[in-house]
Design an enzyme around this catalytic site. Structure first.
Site, PDB file in Angstrom:
ATOM      1  N   TRP A 459       0.741  -1.098   0.004  1.00 23.94           N
ATOM      2  CA  TRP A 459      -0.120   0.059  -0.106  1.00 23.94           C
ATOM      3  C   TRP A 459       0.831   1.295   0.061  1.00 23.94           C
ATOM      4  O   TRP A 459       0.413   2.301   0.151  1.00 23.94           O
ATOM      5  CB  TRP A 459      -0.992   0.080   1.343  1.00 23.94           C
ATOM      6  CG  TRP A 459      -1.814  -1.014   1.214  1.00 23.94           C
ATOM      7  CD1 TRP A 459      -3.093  -1.424   0.848  1.00 23.94           C
ATOM      8  CD2 TRP A 459      -1.574  -2.445   2.156  1.00 23.94           C
ATOM      9  NE1 TRP A 459      -3.527  -2.564   1.235  1.00 23.94           N
ATOM     10  CE2 TRP A 459      -2.745  -3.463   1.908  1.00 23.94           C
ATOM     11  CE3 TRP A 459      -0.394  -2.965   2.904  1.00 23.94           C
ATOM     12  CZ2 TRP A 459      -2.610  -4.448   2.262  1.00 23.94           C
ATOM     13  CZ3 TRP A 459      -0.383  -4.208   3.249  1.00 23.94           C
ATOM     14  CH2 TRP A 459      -1.563  -4.901   3.105  1.00 23.94           C
ATOM     15  N   ASP A 460       2.181   1.132   0.053  1.00 23.23           N
ATOM     16  CA  ASP A 460       3.079   2.525  -0.074  1.00 23.23           C
ATOM     17  C   ASP A 460       2.810   3.026   1.423  1.00 23.23           C
ATOM     18  O   ASP A 460       2.740   4.242   1.367  1.00 23.23           O
ATOM     19  CB  ASP A 460       2.706   3.418  -1.031  1.00 23.23           C
ATOM     20  CG  ASP A 460       3.831   4.510  -1.071  1.00 23.23           C
ATOM     21  OD1 ASP A 460       4.997   4.309  -0.557  1.00 23.23           O
ATOM     22  OD2 ASP A 460       3.405   5.442  -1.908  1.00 23.23           O
ATOM     23  N   TYR A 461       3.032   2.044   2.487  1.00 20.10           N
ATOM     24  CA  TYR A 461       3.174   2.587   3.717  1.00 20.10           C
ATOM     25  C   TYR A 461       4.421   2.887   4.298  1.00 20.10           C
ATOM     26  O   TYR A 461       4.868   2.302   5.424  1.00 20.10           O
ATOM     27  CB  TYR A 461       2.187   1.826   4.585  1.00 20.10           C
ATOM     28  CG  TYR A 461       0.557   2.070   4.591  1.00 20.10           C
ATOM     29  CD1 TYR A 461       0.148   3.154   4.000  1.00 20.10           C
ATOM     30  CD2 TYR A 461      -0.193   0.694   4.807  1.00 20.10           C
ATOM     31  CE1 TYR A 461      -1.331   3.105   3.932  1.00 20.10           C
ATOM     32  CE2 TYR A 461      -1.712   0.967   4.828  1.00 20.10           C
ATOM     33  CZ  TYR A 461      -1.900   2.260   4.407  1.00 20.10           C
ATOM     34  OH  TYR A 461      -3.315   2.502   4.099  1.00 20.10           O
ATOM     35  N   ASP A 462       5.156   3.321   3.594  1.00 21.78           N
ATOM     36  CA  ASP A 462       6.439   3.837   4.006  1.00 21.78           C
ATOM     37  C   ASP A 462       6.425   4.381   5.258  1.00 21.78           C
ATOM     38  O   ASP A 462       5.601   5.326   5.551  1.00 21.78           O
ATOM     39  CB  ASP A 462       7.200   4.802   2.996  1.00 21.78           C
ATOM     40  CG  ASP A 462       7.419   4.397   1.588  1.00 21.78           C
ATOM     41  OD1 ASP A 462       7.133   2.920   1.447  1.00 21.78           O
ATOM     42  OD2 ASP A 462       7.942   5.158   0.689  1.00 21.78           O
ATOM     43  N   LYS A 488       1.949   6.603   8.238  1.00 18.57           N
ATOM     44  CA  LYS A 488       1.042   7.057   7.147  1.00 18.57           C
ATOM     45  C   LYS A 488      -0.389   6.461   7.393  1.00 18.57           C
ATOM     46  O   LYS A 488      -1.361   6.946   7.279  1.00 18.57           O
ATOM     47  CB  LYS A 488       1.131   6.572   5.805  1.00 18.57           C
ATOM     48  CG  LYS A 488       2.439   7.090   5.087  1.00 18.57           C
ATOM     49  CD  LYS A 488       2.758   6.673   3.550  1.00 18.57           C
ATOM     50  CE  LYS A 488       3.818   7.434   2.860  1.00 18.57           C
ATOM     51  NZ  LYS A 488       3.965   7.025   1.608  1.00 18.57           N
TER      52      LYS A 488
END
Length: 791
Positions: A459-462, A488
């Site tokens: 999910w692009d939860y960098d 995030k």
């Protein structure tokens, strides 16, 4: 007039009937379909000039009021699309009744209806007026626990020595001239122009927090140009332009400062990185490169990082040189223990095989590389073997680091192995370290511990935020060295920074699984939640939370919501439209945390913007996008080397308004000692926002709370300052209550985190950079602005 009103009702009735009946087939609310049919009947009879048509609309309006209160209660912003337009139409219906002929049912006494119309019009005006006030403000009674100001915070004195004021990343200042009692007297002390405009059409965005050391300010513009200013007057003392070139994501959030002590030929230095991968050491006295550092002041950071990316088939083995800019420096460097430690930003989602996320340290005196941490190959401790590179495509750290020199550790917030949105070909170490906080030994670069905040992240939860290093009460009269990591997801993780063990409880909870549409993907059965800490935003979406300016676009958002794949937190990616919330921007982002050490209250800014995503099979992507080579952070992600490309857009109504009810961003205070939310305010207003496609700025300060960029800083006197709103203001909040005590107008928007220091003249200054708010193409700028109390 009756016929015109009948035509208007007819159009509304047709749209609501069609959309409402479709919504019913999707399992959604019956209101729109039923109301639409009744409004359509009212329209026909009104067009004929019959009073019964107006009566019927008024009956629908009364039913709408009952339905709205049943669905959302008295929450202001959720009521706006449900009631504002209907109230306006009800006022019109009442005022039009006297125009009906007696033969068509005009009442004998029309004055009560006219009076009712005036009351309804006043209600409409009242609703509009209330939009200029904050709603959804939260204030909880929480007993404040006194805290201890760290030695690093005290040692900084009146300076701001690092991105987070100190390497602890707390953004807390002990300078105490400005207080809640006198903050209302703040005025502009000086304004400087650097000449380096943050032209967002060129992906330049000003997100810098200057340093203040010994009376001087050191600021970097989006293109890595450094300006030194007199902290008391704003006079430009020197500038250095590295003339870096990069096609993507040009930012310079911070520079660093290094004082080697007496006897060094260069003296104190400003350490900077460039978007085209150079590390440069400048003399703080005049901005000239320090010749004894690297090669005439410069170190090449692109060496050994891997510069090839796979091409798209038909030749799966072909490679092409990476587009310049696939690896860039946007945050950092960070200096501690005589070392410069840095990571890097990697272009997201273009391809597998992108440059490495390896973390490196360099001698702050000479620029020589002293260690490297390659999570894909721990056997490499500094330079890779001859002819090889660091492991390509590993999770990278693009945000700020924190350093505890007493413990001898540097703390890294890691992102993902790119591409982000498909994990079917992830390597074991990618999944082990994605979205993790990692502690490295500052002297050797070897890992001490790591803690993962999302499992198999697709999910692009960098981790976008600098860790905050605070000493928290242990409940036994002492303190425990803690690390606070915001995410995030809106989750706040609190760890023992010695070991990485949670200080506040973390639970693994079941997570939704895929819908079977994505071949080769697998899904984590559980995800970690910091259950003892308040979560900021991120509440599950429901159809009732869909929003719009009118009932029509709210209905369209409801339809889009019901059509999409949404299973709550961590809804997996799919080949059909999927709603992800929190989205890839957050929650909290790079603005990070401010932690008031004397009160144990952290202040954070967040944004609340669901996104709609879809995985595209490679063949479909190639057919629909011939020749597309990739766009870092664009709506379309090629994800070359994987079986799927990816598309992501914000979840908006056809009118360009978010489909989620406001607020779309908040400023919050959290008591870290208890984990409770103390207060929350909507993050500014809709003033200054540019209308999509029109290029016109909104002059109306509707207090919706906009997505918040940049962070806050706090002071020992009990103030928190934030400027990263979409409207052009710097605001001061009471740290304990969240009350807005003052706001100062800015000449342009600010994405930066403000800072404070004590000038050589003895005055406390608050400084921020204003280069333009994100998404606003009208006011790109180059301002550095200082506020102070009157002399």
């Amino acid at each position: 007039m009756l016929r015109l009103f009948g035509i208007l009702l007819g159009i509304i009735g047709l749209v609501l009937t069609g959309g409402g009946l479709y919504l019913i087939t999707l399992g959604g609310s019956w209101y729109y379909g039923v109301a639409g049919l009744l409004i359509l009947l009212a329209a026909i009879r009104t067009f004929r000039g019959e009073a019964a048509g107006l009566y019927l609309y008024l009956a629908v309006f009364l039913g709408t009021v009952v339905w709205a209160l049943w669905e959302v209660g008295f929450s202001f912003w959720p009521l706006v699309p449900r009631l504002v337009a209907p109230i306006f139409l009800a006022a019109a219906a009442l005022l039009l009744l006297p125009l009906v002929s007696p033969a068509r049912g005009r009442p004998a006494l029309t004055r009560p209806f006219v009076l009712g119309g005036v009351v309804m019009a006043a209600g409409f005006a009242g609703f509009m007026a209330l939009m200029f006030l904050p709603h959804g403000v939260i204030r909880n009674e929480v007993a404040i626990t006194p805290g201890t100001v760290s030695a690093a915070t005290q040692a900084a004195g009146g300076d701001w020595t690092a991105w987070g004021r100190t390497n602890e990343g707390l953004r807390h200042a002990t300078v105490d001239q400005i207080t809640p009692e006198n903050v209302g007297q703040l005025e502009v002390a000086w304004i400087a122009r650097t000449g380096f405009v943050a032209d967002q059409s060129q992906q330049l965005q000003d997100q810098n927090t200057p340093l203040a050391i010994d009376g001087m300010l050191y600021q970097c513009a989006a293109g890595s140009q450094v300006t030194a200013l007199d902290g008391a007057t704003g006079e430009v003392k020197w500038q250095f332009d590295p003339k870096g070139a990069s096609p993507y994501w040009k930012r310079c959030r911070t520079v660093a400062y290094f004082d080697p002590g007496p006897g060094d030929q260069c003296g104190p230095r400003v350490v900077m990185t460039t978007t085209d991968m150079r590390l440069i050491s400048l003399r703080a006295s005049d901005g000239k490169p320090c010749e004894s550092f690297g090669s005439q002041g410069t170190v090449d950071l692109s060496a050994n990082m891997g510069q090839l990316v796979p091409a798209d088939p038909p030749d799966p083995n072909a490679t092409v040189p990476a587009v310049p800019g696939f690896l860039a420096q946007t945050t950092g460097p960070f200096v501690g223990g005589g070392k410069i430690v840095l990571g890097g930003w990697v272009a997201d989602n273009v391809s597998t095989g992108e440059p490495s996320g390896t973390i490196r340290a360099f001698d702050a005196m000479t620029g020589a590389q002293v260690w490297a941490w390659d999570l894909g190959n721990p056997a490499i401790t500094n330079l890779p073997p001859e002819g090889e590179t660091y492991t390509k495509g590993t999770p990278n750290a693009w945000s700020g680091f924190a350093i505890d020199e007493a413990l001898g550790m540097v703390y890294l917030p890691l992102g993902n192995a790119t591409p982000d949105y498909y994990g079917g070909q992830r390597r074991d170490f990618d999944d082990e370290y994605n979205a993790s906080v990692v502690a490295l030994n500052l002297e050797t670069g070897r890992e001490v511990w790591h803690f993962r905040t999302a499992n198999h992240d697709i999910w692009d939860y960098d981790l976008p935020s600098q860790p905050a290093l605070a000493d928290l009460p242990d409940g036994k009269g002492g303190t425990v060295p803690a690390l606070i990591q915001t995410t995030k997801r809106g989750q706040i993780f609190v760890l023992d920074r010695r070991t990485g063990e949670p200080i506040r409880q973390v639970e693994e909870k079941p997570a939704p699984q895929g819908d079977g549409s994505v071949e080769g993907e697998y899904y984590a059965p559980t995800q970690p939640y910091s259950t003892a800490m308040a979560a900021i935003g991120g509440d599950a979406l429901t159809e009732a939370r869909m929003w719009g300016a009118t009932p029509i676009d709210q209905m369209l958002c409801r339809i889009a919501f019901k059509r999409a794949n949404y299973q709550g937190d961590f809804t997996p990616q799919s080949t059909r439209d999927t709603i992800i919330y929190p989205g890839n921007n957050g929650g909290m982002n790079w603005g990070s945390t401010s932690f008031d050490e004397s009160r144990n209250i952290m202040v954070v800014a967040d944004m609340r913007m669901p996104v709609v995503t879809r995985l595209m099979p490679r063949g479909t992507f190639r057919e629909e996008n011939p020749g597309f080579l990739g766009d870092a952070h664009g709506a379309l992600s090629a994800q070359f080397g994987l079986p799927y490309a990816h598309k992501l857009v914000n979840f908006m109504s056809p009118a360009g308004i978010p489909c989620l009810e406001p607020p779309w961003g908040t400023i919050s205070g959290v008591d870290v000692a208890s984990g409770k939310l103390v207060w929350q305010q909507p993050a500014g207003t809709g003033r200054d926002v540019t209308f999509p496609g029109l290029g016109l700025q909104n002059p109306l300060a509707f207090h919706v709370g906009m997505p918040a960029l940049g962070g806050a800083f706090t002071t020992s006197t009990g103030l928190a300052f934030h400027s990263g709103t979409q409207d052009y203001y710097l605001r001061a909040y009471d740290t304990e209550t969240g009350e807005v005590l003052w706001k100062g107008r800015l000449p342009s928007g600010s994405q930066s985190t403000p800072m404070t220091y004590l000038g050589k003249d003895g005055r406390q200054y608050i400084v921020l950079t204003a280069g333009g708010a994100r998404y606003n193409p009208n006011d790109w700028a180059d301002y550095v602005i200082a506020f102070a109390l009157p002399e």
